[in-house]
Design an enzyme around this catalytic site. Structure first.
Site, PDB file in Angstrom:
ATOM      1  N   HIS A   7      38.297-149.561  55.325  1.00  0.00           N
ATOM      2  CA  HIS A   7      37.042-149.556  56.077  1.00  0.00           C
ATOM      3  C   HIS A   7      35.877-149.657  55.096  1.00  0.00           C
ATOM      4  CE1 HIS A   7      34.354-148.780  59.388  1.00  0.00           C
ATOM      5  NE2 HIS A   7      33.795-147.772  58.734  1.00  0.00           N
TER       6      HIS A   7
ATOM      7  N   GLU B  97      37.827-141.938  52.137  1.00  0.00           N
ATOM      8  CA  GLU B  97      38.884-142.863  52.530  1.00  0.00           C
ATOM      9  C   GLU B  97      39.824-143.125  51.368  1.00  0.00           C
ATOM     10  OE1 GLU B  97      39.637-147.265  54.558  1.00  0.00           O
ATOM     11  OE2 GLU B  97      37.626-146.739  53.831  1.00  0.00           O
TER      12      GLU B  97
ATOM     13  N   LYS C  64      33.566-156.094  53.138  1.00  0.00           N
ATOM     14  CA  LYS C  64      32.181-155.768  53.488  1.00  0.00           C
ATOM     15  C   LYS C  64      31.224-156.024  52.320  1.00  0.00           C
ATOM     16  CE  LYS C  64      33.259-152.391  57.100  1.00  0.00           C
ATOM     17  NZ  LYS C  64      34.738-152.383  56.997  1.00  0.00           N
TER      18      LYS C  64
ATOM     19  N   HIS D  15      28.281-154.810  56.927  1.00  0.00           N
ATOM     20  CA  HIS D  15      29.041-154.044  57.918  1.00  0.00           C
ATOM     21  C   HIS D  15      28.729-154.545  59.322  1.00  0.00           C
ATOM     22  CE1 HIS D  15      31.161-151.018  59.936  1.00  0.00           C
ATOM     23  NE2 HIS D  15      30.498-149.933  59.566  1.00  0.00           N
TER      24      HIS D  15
ATOM     25  N   PHE E 271      31.452-143.348  63.763  1.00  0.00           N
ATOM     26  CA  PHE E 271      30.758-142.132  64.156  1.00  0.00           C
ATOM     27  C   PHE E 271      31.372-141.586  65.439  1.00  0.00           C
ATOM     28  CE2 PHE E 271      26.275-142.856  62.116  1.00  0.00           C
ATOM     29  CZ  PHE E 271      26.834-142.722  60.862  1.00  0.00           C
TER      30      PHE E 271
END
Length: 419
Positions: free
Chosen positions: A311, A322, A340, A345, A407
């Site tokens: 991610h 992560e 990314k 993002h 989130f």
């Protein structure tokens, strides 16, 4: 001791795979999978300064925007009736559908699952300002249908005639990956023969940029925008907001084989968990758990995964947590990347674009690197791919893993295998 050594992740009974027969995307790097892939392996960036008048007073003035003229892909009517979010999703879906060969399928056995974090927020802001400046009579009659978060899924289902359901996971930055998990579950359960799945967001606007700036989540490297997004780098200072869509066509093996479809890969497993911890802060224990559950659902062990698309958004805390979660399961040797750095993002579109990238990596044997990593953060003990592209050894990379977190404590992991 990590899970590879301890045996914490054990193979489970193999479930039916959801075959991938088409893929599509539109993002800051290009308006197709081919354009995007070419830019990724060349180490290009899609991040640039925001030169619009509305961005002049913003604390951050860089983003990853889709520069393609959408009117070249859509009709005047579609441009008028749809929010940009829906437009991007439809363009990507049409590319994926075309690559899949526009398969004949019973409409009742054909579904759409497209996730989004914010849906038609751009239209919401635009029409609210119109209302304030010019009064009710100037508000578009398409306002409500343009702002719906389910709009992208609805428009794709209408365009392609899917009557088996048009679903919209709304799980922040995990939305697109969760959509693919849901779609694969529909295929495995026998609820559908074909599902178009993915994610999209088009939220490069003053409200979202300001909101993320207020919590210090965005990079402030305005003077060097193409180097601002730097996942896992020791000098990272936040993510770069971007827009775009990623979509795949999933089919049951029976349906795909019966029509002689060209198979690109397969969703072998996936998992969704919720941290139940904090509205913003991630729980690395649940990140580990979702990866474990994804492996179990695929009937694979940690050593069966050849590489991971993390991610990794380029935030100081998020990348570190992560990295620790990945290390706990796979150890420090597994190749890890995050595109990314190239795109920024995409929020709800991020996990779906990552899935498209993993499909292409398995298909071509090339893994795009993580752009802008000058020195891997010493607190991130991972084998981060820092070159433009790394050659994969097919015998040692039967599958790739995609992580997506959002989130609200949303955690998603996908296991993708080659054709």
């Amino acid at each position: 001791m990590n899970a590879v050594q301890s045996g914490a992740v054990q193979p489970a009974a193999v479930q039916p795979r959801a075959l991938i027969t088409g893929a599509g995307t539109i993002n800051p790097l290009g308006s197709s999978v081919a354009e995007t892939w070419s830019a990724l392996v060349a180490g290009k960036s899609g991040i640039a300064p925001l030169e619009d008048a509305w961005a002049e007073q913003l604390p951050v003035k860089i983003a990853g925007q889709v520069t393609t003229d959408l009117s070249g892909h859509l009709s005047t009517r579609e441009m008028k009736r749809m929010d940009r979010c829906g437009q991007l999703a439809l363009i990507a879906a049409r590319e994926a559908w075309k690559q899949a060969g526009a398969p004949e399928v019973d409409p009742e056995r054909f579904a759409v699952v497209i996730g989004s974090a914010y849906g038609g927020l751009g239209s919401t802001l635009e029409q609210d300002r119109t209302l304030a400046a010019a009064g009710p009579r100037k508000v578009s009659p398409h306002t409500l249908t343009r702002l719906m978060v389910n709009g992208p899924a609805a428009w794709v289902s209408i365009d392609l005639g899917a009557r088996g359901g048009a679903r919209t996971p709304v799980s922040a930055c995990a939305s697109g990956a969760e959509a693919i998990v849901q779609a694969a579950e529909m295929i495995r359960s026998g609820a559908a023969d074909v599902v178009i799945a993915g994610g999209v967001d088009a939220s490069v606007n003053d409200l979202v940029i300001t909101g993320f700036s207020q919590i210090r989540a965005l990079s402030t490297r305005a003077g060097d925008p193409q180097r601002a997004s730097r996942p896992f780098d020791g000098g990272r200072d936040g993510f770069v907001l971007a827009e775009g869509a990623g979509v795949v066509v999933l089919e049951s093996e029976e349906h795909a084989r019966a029509r002689g479809a060209a198979v690109l890969g397969a969703v072998a497993g996936g998992a969704v968990t919720s941290d139940a911890n904090d509205i913003v802060a991630a729980d690395p224990a649940m990140q580990r758990r979702v990866m474990q559950k994804a492996l179990e659902s695929a009937g694979l062990a940690a050593e069966d995964i050849g590489f991971i698309h993390a991610h990794a958004t380029s935030t100081p805390v998020g990348d570190r947590l992560e990295g620790q979660a990945i290390n706990a399961i796979f150890g420090p040797g597994i190749p890890v990347t995050s595109t990314k750095g190239h795109t920024g993002h995409l929020l709800g579109g991020a996990g779906a674009l990552a899935a498209v990238v993993v499909v292409e990596a398995l298909r071509t044997g090339m893994l795009p690197g993580t752009l802008n990593v000058q020195e891997v953060d010493p607190e991130v003990d991972l084998n981060v791919v820092t070159e433009d592209v790394r050659q994969l050894q097919p015998d040692n990379a039967p599958a790739g893993l995609v992580n997506a977190f959002g989130f609200g404590g949303h955690s998603v992991a996908l296991v993708i295998t080659g054709a």
